[in-house]
Design a protein around this motif. Structure first.
Motif, PDB file in Angstrom:
ATOM      1  N   ARG A   2      43.520  34.768  44.954  1.00  0.00           N
ATOM      2  CA  ARG A   2      44.589  35.649  44.498  1.00  0.00           C
ATOM      3  C   ARG A   2      44.009  36.647  43.517  1.00  0.00           C
ATOM      4  NH1 ARG A   2      50.272  35.634  43.913  1.00  0.00           N
ATOM      5  NH2 ARG A   2      50.747  37.809  43.465  1.00  0.00           N
ATOM      6  N   LYS A   3      44.298  37.932  43.723  1.00  0.00           N
ATOM      7  CA  LYS A   3      43.848  38.969  42.804  1.00  0.00           C
ATOM      8  C   LYS A   3      45.016  39.371  41.917  1.00  0.00           C
ATOM      9  CE  LYS A   3      41.737  43.584  42.681  1.00  0.00           C
ATOM     10  NZ  LYS A   3      42.854  44.384  42.152  1.00  0.00           N
ATOM     11  N   LEU A   4      44.821  39.245  40.604  1.00  0.00           N
ATOM     12  CA  LEU A   4      45.821  39.649  39.629  1.00  0.00           C
ATOM     13  C   LEU A   4      45.189  40.643  38.682  1.00  0.00           C
ATOM     14  CD1 LEU A   4      47.397  36.170  38.876  1.00  0.00           C
ATOM     15  CD2 LEU A   4      48.501  38.051  40.080  1.00  0.00           C
ATOM     16  N   LEU A   5      45.815  41.818  38.589  1.00  0.00           N
ATOM     17  CA  LEU A   5      45.212  42.928  37.861  1.00  0.00           C
ATOM     18  C   LEU A   5      43.800  43.127  38.411  1.00  0.00           C
ATOM     19  CD1 LEU A   5      46.596  42.198  34.283  1.00  0.00           C
ATOM     20  CD2 LEU A   5      47.519  43.723  36.015  1.00  0.00           C
ATOM     21  N   ASN A   6      42.767  43.014  37.609  1.00  0.00           N
ATOM     22  CA  ASN A   6      41.400  43.220  38.118  1.00  0.00           C
ATOM     23  C   ASN A   6      40.583  41.939  38.116  1.00  0.00           C
ATOM     24  OD1 ASN A   6      41.682  45.998  38.597  1.00  0.00           O
ATOM     25  ND2 ASN A   6      41.359  46.444  36.441  1.00  0.00           N
ATOM     26  N   THR A   7      41.256  40.801  38.201  1.00  0.00           N
ATOM     27  CA  THR A   7      40.568  39.512  38.228  1.00  0.00           C
ATOM     28  C   THR A   7      40.889  38.774  39.526  1.00  0.00           C
ATOM     29  OG1 THR A   7      40.647  39.327  35.811  1.00  0.00           O
ATOM     30  CG2 THR A   7      40.270  37.301  37.053  1.00  0.00           C
ATOM     31  N   LEU A   8      39.864  38.220  40.154  1.00  0.00           N
ATOM     32  CA  LEU A   8      40.033  37.427  41.369  1.00  0.00           C
ATOM     33  C   LEU A   8      40.052  35.955  40.997  1.00  0.00           C
ATOM     34  CD1 LEU A   8      40.042  37.073  44.488  1.00  0.00           C
ATOM     35  CD2 LEU A   8      37.537  37.037  44.380  1.00  0.00           C
ATOM     36  N   TYR A   9      41.110  35.258  41.386  1.00  0.00           N
ATOM     37  CA  TYR A   9      41.235  33.821  41.140  1.00  0.00           C
ATOM     38  C   TYR A   9      41.069  33.089  42.469  1.00  0.00           C
ATOM     39  CZ  TYR A   9      43.068  35.083  36.572  1.00  0.00           C
ATOM     40  OH  TYR A   9      43.215  35.594  35.312  1.00  0.00           O
ATOM     41  N   VAL A  10      40.066  32.224  42.538  1.00  0.00           N
ATOM     42  CA  VAL A  10      39.804  31.432  43.740  1.00  0.00           C
ATOM     43  C   VAL A  10      40.220  30.001  43.432  1.00  0.00           C
ATOM     44  CG1 VAL A  10      38.081  30.744  45.437  1.00  0.00           C
ATOM     45  CG2 VAL A  10      37.886  32.968  44.291  1.00  0.00           C
ATOM     46  N   THR A  11      41.378  29.594  43.941  1.00  0.00           N
ATOM     47  CA  THR A  11      41.985  28.322  43.529  1.00  0.00           C
ATOM     48  C   THR A  11      41.640  27.155  44.443  1.00  0.00           C
ATOM     49  OG1 THR A  11      44.004  28.968  44.701  1.00  0.00           O
ATOM     50  CG2 THR A  11      43.902  29.444  42.345  1.00  0.00           C
ATOM     51  N   SER A  12      41.055  27.413  45.595  1.00  0.00           N
ATOM     52  CA  SER A  12      40.671  26.327  46.491  1.00  0.00           C
ATOM     53  C   SER A  12      39.378  25.677  46.000  1.00  0.00           C
ATOM     54  CB  SER A  12      40.474  26.844  47.917  1.00  0.00           C
ATOM     55  OG  SER A  12      39.915  25.845  48.732  1.00  0.00           O
ATOM     56  N   THR A 305      58.043  34.166  39.698  1.00  0.00           N
ATOM     57  CA  THR A 305      57.767  35.592  39.539  1.00  0.00           C
ATOM     58  C   THR A 305      57.450  35.861  38.079  1.00  0.00           C
ATOM     59  OG1 THR A 305      59.251  36.202  41.353  1.00  0.00           O
ATOM     60  CG2 THR A 305      58.674  37.931  39.780  1.00  0.00           C
ATOM     61  N   HIS A 306      56.263  36.360  37.808  1.00  0.00           N
ATOM     62  CA  HIS A 306      55.866  36.606  36.422  1.00  0.00           C
ATOM     63  C   HIS A 306      56.746  37.707  35.843  1.00  0.00           C
ATOM     64  CE1 HIS A 306      53.435  37.810  32.951  1.00  0.00           C
ATOM     65  NE2 HIS A 306      52.884  36.618  33.025  1.00  0.00           N
ATOM     66  N   PRO A 307      57.364  37.484  34.677  1.00  0.00           N
ATOM     67  CA  PRO A 307      58.326  38.455  34.142  1.00  0.00           C
ATOM     68  C   PRO A 307      57.724  39.806  33.757  1.00  0.00           C
ATOM     69  CG  PRO A 307      57.900  36.700  32.550  1.00  0.00           C
ATOM     70  CD  PRO A 307      57.270  36.272  33.835  1.00  0.00           C
ATOM     71  N   TYR A 308      56.427  39.844  33.470  1.00  0.00           N
ATOM     72  CA  TYR A 308      55.806  41.118  33.099  1.00  0.00           C
ATOM     73  C   TYR A 308      55.144  41.782  34.306  1.00  0.00           C
ATOM     74  CZ  TYR A 308      52.773  44.527  30.792  1.00  0.00           C
ATOM     75  OH  TYR A 308      52.148  45.692  30.425  1.00  0.00           O
ATOM     76  N   LEU A 309      54.387  41.037  35.062  1.00  0.00           N
ATOM     77  CA  LEU A 309      53.688  41.613  36.208  1.00  0.00           C
ATOM     78  C   LEU A 309      54.612  41.862  37.389  1.00  0.00           C
ATOM     79  CD1 LEU A 309      50.347  39.573  36.311  1.00  0.00           C
ATOM     80  CD2 LEU A 309      50.814  41.751  35.163  1.00  0.00           C
ATOM     81  N   LYS A 310      55.745  41.117  37.434  1.00  0.00           N
ATOM     82  CA  LYS A 310      56.683  41.196  38.559  1.00  0.00           C
ATOM     83  C   LYS A 310      56.013  40.787  39.872  1.00  0.00           C
ATOM     84  CE  LYS A 310      59.626  42.918  35.654  1.00  0.00           C
ATOM     85  NZ  LYS A 310      60.668  42.044  35.052  1.00  0.00           N
ATOM     86  N   GLU A 311      55.037  39.891  39.774  1.00  0.00           N
ATOM     87  CA  GLU A 311      54.360  39.370  40.958  1.00  0.00           C
ATOM     88  C   GLU A 311      54.601  37.876  41.063  1.00  0.00           C
ATOM     89  OE1 GLU A 311      50.340  40.412  41.909  1.00  0.00           O
ATOM     90  OE2 GLU A 311      50.370  42.113  40.520  1.00  0.00           O
ATOM     91  N   LYS A 312      54.585  37.365  42.295  1.00  0.00           N
ATOM     92  CA  LYS A 312      54.735  35.934  42.503  1.00  0.00           C
ATOM     93  C   LYS A 312      53.400  35.244  42.220  1.00  0.00           C
ATOM     94  CE  LYS A 312      58.572  36.073  45.787  1.00  0.00           C
ATOM     95  NZ  LYS A 312      59.507  35.547  44.778  1.00  0.00           N
ATOM     96  N   VAL A 313      53.441  34.243  41.359  1.00  0.00           N
ATOM     97  CA  VAL A 313      52.234  33.514  40.971  1.00  0.00           C
ATOM     98  C   VAL A 313      52.576  32.038  40.855  1.00  0.00           C
ATOM     99  CG1 VAL A 313      51.259  35.467  39.701  1.00  0.00           C
ATOM    100  CG2 VAL A 313      52.664  33.790  38.488  1.00  0.00           C
ATOM    101  N   ILE A 321      46.983  34.409  33.097  1.00  0.00           N
ATOM    102  CA  ILE A 321      47.550  35.758  33.028  1.00  0.00           C
ATOM    103  C   ILE A 321      47.805  36.143  31.579  1.00  0.00           C
ATOM    104  CG2 ILE A 321      49.543  37.182  33.643  1.00  0.00           C
ATOM    105  CD1 ILE A 321      49.789  35.445  36.188  1.00  0.00           C
ATOM    106  N   GLN A 322      48.384  35.222  30.804  1.00  0.00           N
ATOM    107  CA  GLN A 322      48.671  35.538  29.393  1.00  0.00           C
ATOM    108  C   GLN A 322      47.394  35.777  28.606  1.00  0.00           C
ATOM    109  OE1 GLN A 322      52.045  36.018  30.471  1.00  0.00           O
ATOM    110  NE2 GLN A 322      51.936  36.107  28.238  1.00  0.00           N
ATOM    111  N   ALA A 323      46.358  34.999  28.884  1.00  0.00           N
ATOM    112  CA  ALA A 323      45.071  35.215  28.221  1.00  0.00           C
ATOM    113  C   ALA A 323      44.500  36.583  28.587  1.00  0.00           C
ATOM    114  CB  ALA A 323      44.091  34.102  28.596  1.00  0.00           C
ATOM    115  N   MET A 324      44.628  36.958  29.859  1.00  0.00           N
ATOM    116  CA  MET A 324      44.137  38.248  30.320  1.00  0.00           C
ATOM    117  C   MET A 324      44.920  39.388  29.659  1.00  0.00           C
ATOM    118  SD  MET A 324      43.596  39.437  34.276  1.00  0.00           S
ATOM    119  CE  MET A 324      45.168  38.723  34.726  1.00  0.00           C
ATOM    120  N   LEU A 325      46.239  39.218  29.518  1.00  0.00           N
ATOM    121  CA  LEU A 325      47.055  40.252  28.892  1.00  0.00           C
ATOM    122  C   LEU A 325      46.719  40.391  27.403  1.00  0.00           C
ATOM    123  CD1 LEU A 325      50.492  39.499  30.589  1.00  0.00           C
ATOM    124  CD2 LEU A 325      48.974  41.440  31.050  1.00  0.00           C
TER     125      LEU A 325
END
Length: 343
Positions: A2-12, A305-313, A321-325
């Protein structure tokens, strides 16, 4: 992945990351799951043990793309940064902001505003969903107090004042927390928050889950290059992850507290797995800890749905996400730290 902002998260946990030209490729059992151009990324966070190809590591280092490795459960393992950028500039700004009374107080206020706002939402949700099972007037009065506390917190002129408002709000919130326990009331009696040691089954669960969440937040802060031990509200002590304790505040009510209530009200846990020591401390046995850990991992997979990004996470991504913000705010990319406000 999953890519959020400019970070790629590989959860598998079984994914392997490799380089193909100018792209990072995510593979699982030799099957390509996806690819993203490197020039779109500032960081990659991998929750697995399979690793990364040396070619990709070199390309990331050359382009100042951070690589962070965590266990599938979210425990921080290591972080690799390029030789130019690293995390030095970010940490310098973090330390400078910590020592700036105005900026430090503003960040601390945001964390506590998030905590009290979300705690009030938990109470309002209980009134809406379980009005026939609880003392509505008692819970509504507590909710009104929390609402009024938000303005006092916003206008706090010092950290000492802020801590006082936070303590009052927490006392009122936990003063009606027993109303939210709808099942197994004999085994799960709650008369207020206590810790070190917890003196009842509910507090034992809360303390354990708070520890899990704090560890997740510490890993999230490490993943973006922030120092988990340099906080804004919680005082600095050797070995104390003060920033993690700051960041957990906004997530306690809606993630940790609601999770504990679900365990009790859905009878996922029972009173048989607790024991009381001579000093009154209540302990959970190994079977219960394993069950709570399993349920916690499942909880982190739930989609919101993240209240700031408005994306499903996934819930488990929220600390990251909060640390990144926060990191983006400290770098000057955002005008303020967007606290997590849930409805």
């Amino acid at each position: 992945m999953r890519k959020l902002l400019n970070t790629l998260y590989v959860t598998s946990e079984n994914s392997y990351l490799s380089l193909d030209g100018e792209n990072v490729v995510v593979l699982e059992e030799q099957k390509e799951l996806g690819r993203i151009p490197l020039h779109n990324l500032e960081g990659i966070v991998s929750f697995g043990y399979r690793g990364t190809s040396p070619a990709l590591m070199g390309a990331c280092a050359e382009r100042n793309i951070s690589l962070c490795y965590l266990t599938p459960q979210g425990k921080f393992l290591a972080r690799i940064s390029g030789r130019v950028k690293g995390n030095v500039i970010l940490r310098e700004r973090q330390y400078a902001s910590k020592n700036d009374d105005e900026v430090s107080l503003e960040i601390a206020k945001n964390c506590i505003l998030g905590k009290v706002y979300n705690a009030r939402w938990v109470l309002e949700r209980a009134v809406r969903d379980h009005g026939f099972q609880i003392d509505v007037d008692r819970v509504k009065n507590a909710s009104v107090f929390l609402k009024e506390s938000l303005m006092r917190i916003q206008n706090a002129e010092s950290k000492e004042q802020l801590r006082g408002y936070e303590g009052e709000a927490a006392s009122i919130y936990f003063g009606v927390f027993d109303e939210l326990i709808l099942q197994q009331k004999r085994d799960f009696v709650f008369r207020g928050r206590n810790k070190r040691p917890p003196l009842d089954n509910v507090n034992a669960l809360l303390s354990f889950v708070y520890t899990l969440l704090t560890n997740n937040i510490t890993s999230a802060l490490e993943s973006v290059g922030l120092d988990p031990y340099a906080g804004y509200l919680h005082t600095l002590r050797p070995g104390r992850a003060s920033l993690s304790l700051d960041m957990i505040e906004e997530l306690r009510p809606i993630l940790a507290d609601r999770f504990v209530l679900t365990l009790i009200n859905k009878k996922i846990v029972t009173g048989k797995n607790f024991s009381v020591k001579e000093n009154g401390a209540v302990l959970m046995d190994d079977e219960l800890r394993k069950k709570v850990l399993t349920e916690w991992q499942n909880k982190k997979k739930e989609i919101i749905t993240h209240p700031y990004l408005k994306e499903k996470v996934e819930w488990g991504m929220v600390p990251y996400i909060q640390a990144m913000l926060l990191a983006r705010y400290l770098r000057g990319d955002l005008d303020g730290y967007p606290v997590f406000l849930w409805k």
